[in-house]
Write a protein that holds these residues in place. Structure first.
Motif, PDB file in Angstrom:
ATOM      1  N   ASP A   1       0.813  -1.219   0.000  1.00  0.00           N
ATOM      2  CA  ASP A   1       0.000   0.000   0.000  1.00  0.00           C
ATOM      3  C   ASP A   1       0.846   1.267   0.000  1.00  0.00           C
ATOM      4  O   ASP A   1       0.519   2.248  -0.669  1.00  0.00           O
ATOM      5  CB  ASP A   1      -0.932   0.012   1.220  1.00  0.00           C
ATOM      6  N   SER A   2       1.929   1.246   0.745  1.00  0.00           N
ATOM      7  CA  SER A   2       2.724   2.470   0.896  1.00  0.00           C
ATOM      8  C   SER A   2       3.796   2.638  -0.168  1.00  0.00           C
ATOM      9  O   SER A   2       4.381   3.722  -0.295  1.00  0.00           O
ATOM     10  CB  SER A   2       3.388   2.490   2.280  1.00  0.00           C
ATOM     11  N   ILE A   3       4.084   1.583  -0.952  1.00  0.00           N
ATOM     12  CA  ILE A   3       5.214   1.671  -1.897  1.00  0.00           C
ATOM     13  C   ILE A   3       4.812   1.429  -3.347  1.00  0.00           C
ATOM     14  O   ILE A   3       5.621   1.664  -4.252  1.00  0.00           O
ATOM     15  CB  ILE A   3       6.339   0.682  -1.516  1.00  0.00           C
ATOM     16  N   TRP A   4       3.593   0.977  -3.606  1.00  0.00           N
ATOM     17  CA  TRP A   4       3.170   0.661  -4.984  1.00  0.00           C
ATOM     18  C   TRP A   4       2.632   1.939  -5.624  1.00  0.00           C
ATOM     19  O   TRP A   4       1.469   2.059  -5.969  1.00  0.00           O
ATOM     20  CB  TRP A   4       2.101  -0.427  -4.941  1.00  0.00           C
ATOM     21  N   ASN A   5       3.528   2.929  -5.822  1.00  0.00           N
ATOM     22  CA  ASN A   5       3.089   4.234  -6.310  1.00  0.00           C
ATOM     23  C   ASN A   5       4.282   5.021  -6.835  1.00  0.00           C
ATOM     24  O   ASN A   5       5.429   4.567  -6.775  1.00  0.00           O
ATOM     25  CB  ASN A   5       2.382   5.014  -5.193  1.00  0.00           C
ATOM     26  N   ARG A   6       3.994   6.218  -7.338  1.00  0.00           N
ATOM     27  CA  ARG A   6       5.006   7.042  -8.004  1.00  0.00           C
ATOM     28  C   ARG A   6       6.090   7.544  -7.055  1.00  0.00           C
ATOM     29  O   ARG A   6       7.195   7.873  -7.499  1.00  0.00           O
ATOM     30  CB  ARG A   6       4.344   8.240  -8.689  1.00  0.00           C
ATOM     31  N   GLN A   7       5.791   7.616  -5.759  1.00  0.00           N
ATOM     32  CA  GLN A   7       6.816   8.075  -4.826  1.00  0.00           C
ATOM     33  C   GLN A   7       7.928   7.047  -4.648  1.00  0.00           C
ATOM     34  O   GLN A   7       9.053   7.402  -4.307  1.00  0.00           O
ATOM     35  CB  GLN A   7       6.204   8.390  -3.453  1.00  0.00           C
ATOM     36  N   HIS A   8       7.629   5.769  -4.899  1.00  0.00           N
ATOM     37  CA  HIS A   8       8.594   4.711  -4.597  1.00  0.00           C
ATOM     38  C   HIS A   8       9.014   3.880  -5.807  1.00  0.00           C
ATOM     39  O   HIS A   8      10.096   3.298  -5.793  1.00  0.00           O
ATOM     40  CB  HIS A   8       8.020   3.788  -3.516  1.00  0.00           C
ATOM     41  N   VAL A   9       8.179   3.796  -6.830  1.00  0.00           N
ATOM     42  CA  VAL A   9       8.504   2.959  -7.988  1.00  0.00           C
ATOM     43  C   VAL A   9       9.270   3.783  -9.019  1.00  0.00           C
ATOM     44  O   VAL A   9       8.836   4.862  -9.422  1.00  0.00           O
ATOM     45  CB  VAL A   9       7.231   2.366  -8.619  1.00  0.00           C
ATOM     46  N   ASP A  10      10.412   3.263  -9.435  1.00  0.00           N
ATOM     47  CA  ASP A  10      11.237   3.940 -10.434  1.00  0.00           C
ATOM     48  C   ASP A  10      10.727   3.675 -11.848  1.00  0.00           C
ATOM     49  O   ASP A  10      10.622   4.585 -12.661  1.00  0.00           O
ATOM     50  CB  ASP A  10      12.686   3.465 -10.311  1.00  0.00           C
ATOM     51  N   ARG A  11      10.394   2.415 -12.138  1.00  0.00           N
ATOM     52  CA  ARG A  11       9.865   2.061 -13.458  1.00  0.00           C
ATOM     53  C   ARG A  11       9.280   0.655 -13.387  1.00  0.00           C
ATOM     54  O   ARG A  11       9.548  -0.106 -12.452  1.00  0.00           O
ATOM     55  CB  ARG A  11      10.950   2.120 -14.539  1.00  0.00           C
ATOM     56  N   VAL A  12       8.497   0.322 -14.402  1.00  0.00           N
ATOM     57  CA  VAL A  12       7.921  -1.013 -14.526  1.00  0.00           C
ATOM     58  C   VAL A  12       8.247  -1.535 -15.920  1.00  0.00           C
ATOM     59  O   VAL A  12       8.032  -0.838 -16.916  1.00  0.00           O
ATOM     60  CB  VAL A  12       6.391  -0.993 -14.312  1.00  0.00           C
ATOM     61  N   GLU A  13       8.789  -2.756 -15.982  1.00  0.00           N
ATOM     62  CA  GLU A  13       9.153  -3.372 -17.259  1.00  0.00           C
ATOM     63  C   GLU A  13       8.263  -4.593 -17.492  1.00  0.00           C
ATOM     64  O   GLU A  13       8.170  -5.469 -16.629  1.00  0.00           O
ATOM     65  CB  GLU A  13      10.617  -3.810 -17.246  1.00  0.00           C
ATOM     66  N   ILE A  14       7.622  -4.644 -18.653  1.00  0.00           N
ATOM     67  CA  ILE A  14       6.804  -5.794 -19.044  1.00  0.00           C
ATOM     68  C   ILE A  14       7.380  -6.291 -20.369  1.00  0.00           C
ATOM     69  O   ILE A  14       7.252  -5.618 -21.397  1.00  0.00           O
ATOM     70  CB  ILE A  14       5.323  -5.406 -19.178  1.00  0.00           C
ATOM     71  N   VAL A  15       8.030  -7.450 -20.332  1.00  0.00           N
ATOM     72  CA  VAL A  15       8.897  -7.868 -21.440  1.00  0.00           C
ATOM     73  C   VAL A  15       8.535  -9.274 -21.901  1.00  0.00           C
ATOM     74  O   VAL A  15       8.307 -10.175 -21.081  1.00  0.00           O
ATOM     75  CB  VAL A  15      10.380  -7.826 -21.003  1.00  0.00           C
ATOM     76  N   MET A  16       8.498  -9.448 -23.219  1.00  0.00           N
ATOM     77  CA  MET A  16       8.341 -10.774 -23.821  1.00  0.00           C
ATOM     78  C   MET A  16       9.305 -10.870 -24.998  1.00  0.00           C
ATOM     79  O   MET A  16       9.088 -10.264 -26.042  1.00  0.00           O
ATOM     80  CB  MET A  16       6.906 -11.001 -24.291  1.00  0.00           C
ATOM     81  N   LYS A  17      10.386 -11.621 -24.809  1.00  0.00           N
ATOM     82  CA  LYS A  17      11.405 -11.785 -25.849  1.00  0.00           C
ATOM     83  C   LYS A  17      11.305 -13.192 -26.439  1.00  0.00           C
ATOM     84  O   LYS A  17      11.105 -14.166 -25.709  1.00  0.00           O
ATOM     85  CB  LYS A  17      12.807 -11.572 -25.256  1.00  0.00           C
ATOM     86  N   GLU A  18      11.482 -13.279 -27.755  1.00  0.00           N
ATOM     87  CA  GLU A  18      11.428 -14.567 -28.439  1.00  0.00           C
ATOM     88  C   GLU A  18      12.669 -14.751 -29.299  1.00  0.00           C
ATOM     89  O   GLU A  18      13.157 -13.799 -29.918  1.00  0.00           O
ATOM     90  CB  GLU A  18      10.185 -14.656 -29.323  1.00  0.00           C
ATOM     91  N   THR A  19      13.159 -15.987 -29.342  1.00  0.00           N
ATOM     92  CA  THR A  19      14.306 -16.285 -30.202  1.00  0.00           C
ATOM     93  C   THR A  19      13.861 -16.697 -31.602  1.00  0.00           C
ATOM     94  O   THR A  19      14.633 -16.590 -32.553  1.00  0.00           O
ATOM     95  CB  THR A  19      15.153 -17.418 -29.595  1.00  0.00           C
ATOM     96  N   VAL A  20      12.622 -17.167 -31.739  1.00  0.00           N
ATOM     97  CA  VAL A  20      12.132 -17.588 -33.055  1.00  0.00           C
ATOM     98  C   VAL A  20      11.810 -16.364 -33.896  1.00  0.00           C
ATOM     99  O   VAL A  20      11.541 -15.278 -33.371  1.00  0.00           O
ATOM    100  CB  VAL A  20      10.878 -18.477 -32.925  1.00  0.00           C
ATOM    101  N   ASP A  21      11.843 -16.549 -35.218  1.00  0.00           N
ATOM    102  CA  ASP A  21      11.427 -15.464 -36.097  1.00  0.00           C
ATOM    103  C   ASP A  21       9.993 -15.718 -36.555  1.00  0.00           C
ATOM    104  O   ASP A  21       9.293 -16.571 -35.984  1.00  0.00           O
ATOM    105  CB  ASP A  21      12.394 -15.308 -37.271  1.00  0.00           C
ATOM    106  N   ALA A  22       9.550 -14.999 -37.560  1.00  0.00           N
ATOM    107  CA  ALA A  22       8.155 -15.108 -38.011  1.00  0.00           C
ATOM    108  C   ALA A  22       7.988 -16.083 -39.169  1.00  0.00           C
ATOM    109  O   ALA A  22       6.897 -16.166 -39.747  1.00  0.00           O
ATOM    110  CB  ALA A  22       7.642 -13.727 -38.414  1.00  0.00           C
TER     111      ALA A  22
END
Length: 581
Positions: free
Chosen positions: A17-38
């Motif tokens: 409650d006290s840290i999940w906010n702009r005062q405490h979080v520097d950034r959020v990364e949501i990543v999905m990397k794939e080695t296969v091509d298309a």
């Protein structure tokens, strides 16, 4: 693991409650990397690309789980979906600088082969994208959310990483501190979806944050964690690591949710429309840009590394033309640089030119604050800067406003509440939307003793004294000017008796158009600035720009010629409509 984000937030609410906010979080990364091509999916990929394939749906859905307000009843699908919709509606609109894209080198050849295209066929379809998203609400204002996905990358991995700000200073040497609770070690929460070096789904929490609680029947502390394995720069021993008791395939979970009627796992029409409302404008804009070509796999090296800068994203390295499988084409949004009246000129279409100018101003601000602790910016009036003010207020969340002093280049002799007031325009379009300390805002004192611009009220002297007292050597870090159709700049007009030369810092002047009486910084004061930017926009400025480009330098006839920074830099920002009409 994705399904555990909301339950994790609920079960650990007392810690979060006290840290999940702009005062405490520097950034959020949501990543999905794939080695296969298309390869084998080219017909699909050529139509949709990486953003529509993965980012617009899967990663955006994860974003809502991370950032939404957690409803009181997680078992209520309606409450969960409503909270997700509220989050989608608060996403800040994307700009061209919010997205960087790439295309693996063999993609064009694969398209030619699978779709039977001619040898000279090229495509701009993106196979890699990184998107910078900001959220316009009190919890997340100014926190960068990065959504990243791509084909033919160096590893297969997917994760959500919440990185907390590092505000601790630890005087004691590391070996003498508690290695578990060390506040100077990085702090992060990671939802590791799978693959990668870790190799299994997991929830990881830095031990210097808190010990998490997860559903005991579903999760357990990972029994065997390799001692020599690190994740995001930290050994696994620095984390509390939890793994599922029984791993389940994503599609089996989805089918189970269908049978159990868990609607929260599926998107509603309203949520779908809200998502497309957010993504469609940038997708249309990206159709006019060329992606960076990358070789694929481990050969990518640092070619796709990027940095968050001035409210947007920028690749860290220049593009290697030798690996391009296609003719290099100019990016529609890239500003060109040349010379105008012997000084640097930056040109582009108006919207992109404003974007570039805003980035340059933020860069100057950051450099000034770093070197001297403050940034002194003098702004002109008129209509041209309004788009810049709006750009700065809406897109430059990292601007050092609390260290910025705002000054006026000129002012019309009217009350600040008057529609003609330059300061009134600044207040409406910028000051009401950013957090500049009140004492750092310096309007020109045109209204004193219930009179407007009376010489006996000494308004020009008062402003000059303020500048001398607060601005080192009376040298502004940056002065923004415009160009009038008669060649005037600031409020120094052709034939002005004051302000073109002399020792006065601030002067009264007379305009040929109403309101006639003005107050203005003098040209000698402006020329002491470290940087002067002249913004010229629109077809209406074509004639004067053409005229002064051919005219003899005469500041009395064309005051703009009097702008010659003594030791600073003069840069012209001129849009294409002005140059070419």
């Amino acid at each position: 693991t994705v399904e555990q984000i909301l339950p994790f937030r609920r079960r650990n609410q007392k810690h979060l409650d006290s840290i999940w906010n702009r005062q405490h979080v520097d950034r959020v990364e949501i990543v999905m990397k794939e080695t296969v091509d298309a390869k084998g999916r080219i017909s699909f990929y050529e139509e949709y690309g990486v953003i529509r394939d993965v980012i617009q749906n899967h990663l955006t859905e994860i974003l809502t789980s991370v950032a939404m307000e957690v409803p009181n009843n997680l078992t209520s699908s309606d409450d969960v979906l409503r909270a997700k919709l509220e989050l989608l509606d608060s996403l800040h609109p994307l700009e061209g600088s919010s997205v960087i894209t790439g295309q693996y080198q063999n993609y064009v050849q694969q398209v030619r082969e699978e779709l039977e295209k001619p040898p000279n066929f090229y495509t701009k379809t993106h196979t890699f994208a990184s998107v910078l998203i900001y959220i316009d609400n009190m919890r997340w204002e100014g926190v960068p959310f990065l959504l990243v996905s791509g084909k033919d990358l160096d590893e297969r991995t997917s994760y959500v990483r919440v990185v907390f700000k590092d505000n601790a200073f630890c005087l004691q040497k590391g070996s003498a501190r508690d290695t578990v609770k060390d506040p100077c070690k990085p702090r992060q929460v990671v939802f590791h979806i799978g693959h990668g070096e870790l190799g299994f789904p997991a929830v990881l929490v830095s031990q210097n944050l808190f010990k998490p609680s997860l559903v005991p029947s579903q999760w357990q502390e990972a029994p065997e964690v390799p001692n020599d394995l690190s994740l995001f720069g930290q050994p696994l021993s620095d984390y509390y690591v939890y793994s599922p008791i029984q791993e389940r395939e994503a599609y089996s979970i989805l089918i189970s949710n269908i049978y159990q009627g868990k609607k929260a796992s599926f998107i509603t029409t309203k949520n779908l429309l809200a998502s497309w409302k957010f993504w469609t404008p940038i997708l249309e804009e990206l159709e006019r840009t060329s992606p960076r070509v990358y070789p694929g796999g481990s050969e990518n090296s640092n070619l796709l590394d990027f940095v968050i800068e001035h409210g947007g994203l920028r690749f860290l390295t220049d593009e290697h033309l030798q690996i391009m499988g296609m003719e290099q084409k100019t990016n529609t949004f890239a500003s060109t640089q040349s010379k105008f009246l012997g000084n640097t000129m930056v040109s582009n279409w108006a919207e992109q030119l404003i974007e570039k100018l805003a980035q340059d101003i933020q860069r100057a601000a950051e450099e000034a604050v770093k070197s001297s602790g403050s940034f002194h910016l003098a702004l002109s009036g008129g209509s041209s800067p309004i788009a810049l003010f709006q750009r700065l207020s809406r897109h430059h969340h990292g601007f050092p406003w609390k260290h910025t002093h705002l000054w006026m280049v000129d002012e019309r002799c009217v009350p600040f509440t008057d529609i003609e007031s330059n300061f009134g325009s600044l207040e409406r379009h910028l000051l009401q939307h950013v957090r500049v300390p009140y004492v750092n805002v310096h309007p020109m004192p045109v209204h004193r003793n219930q009179r407007v611009c009376a010489e006996e009220d000494l308004g020009t002297q008062v402003y000059a004294q303020d500048i001398s007292a607060l601005v080192s050597n009376s040298s502004f870090d940056l002065v923004l000017l415009g160009l009038g159709n008669d060649g005037h700049t600031a409020s120094i007009f052709p034939g002005s008796q004051n302000g073109i030369t002399g020792e006065e810092l601030v002067v009264f002047s007379r305009s040929p158009i109403k309101p006639h009486d003005r107050m203005s910084l003098s040209l000698p004061l402006i020329n002491k600035a470290r940087k002067v930017a002249v913004l010229v926009l629109g077809k209406g400025k074509h004639d004067i720009a053409t005229l002064i480009s051919r005219a003899e330098s005469n500041p009395n006839k064309w005051p703009i010629f009097g702008i010659k920074p003594a030791s600073g830099q003069l840069v012209w920002y001129i849009d294409y409509e002005t140059l070419f009409r």
